[in-house]
Design an enzyme around this catalytic site. Structure first.
Site, short mmCIF file in Angstrom:
data_model
loop_
_atom_site.label_atom_id
_atom_site.label_comp_id
_atom_site.label_asym_id
_atom_site.label_seq_id
_atom_site.Cartn_x
_atom_site.Cartn_y
_atom_site.Cartn_z
N ALA A 1 0.86 -1.18 0.00
CA ALA A 1 0.00 0.00 0.00
C ALA A 1 0.89 1.23 0.00
CB ALA A 1 -0.91 0.00 1.23
N ALA A 2 0.35 2.33 -0.49
CA ALA A 2 1.13 3.57 -0.55
C ALA A 2 0.22 4.75 -0.23
CB ALA A 2 1.76 3.75 -1.93
N ALA A 3 0.80 5.75 0.44
CA ALA A 3 0.07 6.97 0.77
C ALA A 3 1.00 8.15 0.61
CB ALA A 3 -0.48 6.88 2.20
N SER A 4 0.53 9.32 1.02
CA SER A 4 1.31 10.54 0.77
C SER A 4 2.59 10.61 1.60
CB SER A 4 0.44 11.77 1.04
OG SER A 4 -0.09 11.72 2.35
N GLY B 1 4.12 7.81 3.27
CA GLY B 1 4.96 6.61 3.26
C GLY B 1 4.30 5.49 2.50
N GLN B 2 4.97 4.34 2.51
CA GLN B 2 4.41 3.16 1.88
C GLN B 2 4.75 1.93 2.70
OE1 GLN B 2 6.25 3.96 -1.93
NE2 GLN B 2 7.66 2.23 -1.70
N VAL B 3 4.02 0.84 2.45
CA VAL B 3 4.10 -0.36 3.28
C VAL B 3 4.53 -1.55 2.43
CG1 VAL B 3 2.80 -1.94 4.75
CG2 VAL B 3 2.35 0.51 4.86
N LYS C 1 6.56 -0.23 7.28
CA LYS C 1 6.09 1.08 6.82
C LYS C 1 7.30 2.01 6.71
CE LYS C 1 2.56 4.53 8.05
NZ LYS C 1 1.49 4.83 9.05
N ASP D 1 -8.58 8.51 13.04
CA ASP D 1 -8.72 8.21 11.60
C ASP D 1 -9.32 6.82 11.41
OD1 ASP D 1 -8.52 8.76 8.91
OD2 ASP D 1 -6.45 8.08 8.74
#
Length: 212
Positions: free
Chosen positions: A23-26, A28-30, A44, A179
């Site tokens: 998975a990836a986000a703004s 970091g990524q996993v 992460k 969240d």
């Protein structure tokens, strides 16, 4: 970043490390991985230079907030600078993965008495401010389960325990998972709900607890 933060080559740290992110986000990524001891984990990793980017963005937003407070009724009414400062503190916590590791431990303890809830435990020796390693949870995100699939889930005990756990966190412990959207929840094959991504946690003052 992983090698720099953990002080060794990846092949010495992990038996297996998937180079493709799960998975990836703004921020970091996993990545999935397996430790030398055979433990399945996710790692992460914070994006390069993200802290510098955030600092630059906050400086620009600060100028806009000051202008809003001085020149607009909306800014004066709500206090744009105060709101931005709260956001800045929250974001600073998200950028320090050691804080998220502490949140995982805390919420793991708070949900330990609930049979249908699960919080992955962090691996302390594989965690720094920019790298967070935690247990891998096998399952599907709630958002990936369609309407037909949900019919096969015994949702009553899960929702009952989730509701009770959140009430306890907010009203007794003064903590709030800030969240808790469905994308941060994984349903395991044995019918448990795993809460992941605990980077944003807020404290609930006693006055607010009493009012609630």
């Amino acid at each position: 970043i992983v090698e720099e933060e953990l002080g060794a080559r990846i092949r010495h740290l992990f038996e297996r490390f998937d180079p493709e992110p799960l998975a990836a986000a703004s921020l970091g990524q996993v990545h999935r991985a397996r430790t030398r001891s055979g433990r399945k984990v996710v790692v992460k990793v914070q994006r390069p230079d993200v802290r510098e980017v955030v600092a630059g963005d906050m400086e620009v937003l600060g100028r806009l907030a000051r202008a809003a407070d001085r020149h607009t009724d909306l800014g004066r009414r709500f206090g744009a600078q105060d709101l931005l400062e709260q956001f800045r503190r929250s974001l600073a916590g998200e950028l320090d993965y050691r804080q998220e590791a502490r949140n995982l431990r805390t919420f793991g303890e708070l949900t330990a008495g609930y049979d249908h809830l699960l919080v992955p435990a962090p691996l302390e020796d594989f965690t720094t401010s920019r790298v967070l390693t935690m247990e891998f949870v096998e399952g599907r995100k709630v958002t990936d389960i369609g309407g037909v699939g949900m019919l096969e889930v015994d949702g009553a005990p899960i929702s009952e325990e989730l509701f009770r756990a959140y009430l306890r966190m907010i009203l007794e412990e003064g903590l709030l998972h800030a969240d808790p959207h469905p994308g941060n929840m994984i349903l395991t094959a044995d019918g448990r709900l795993a809460l992941i991504d605990l980077g944003m946690v807020a404290t609930v003052p006693r006055r607010v607890q009493d009012q609630v």
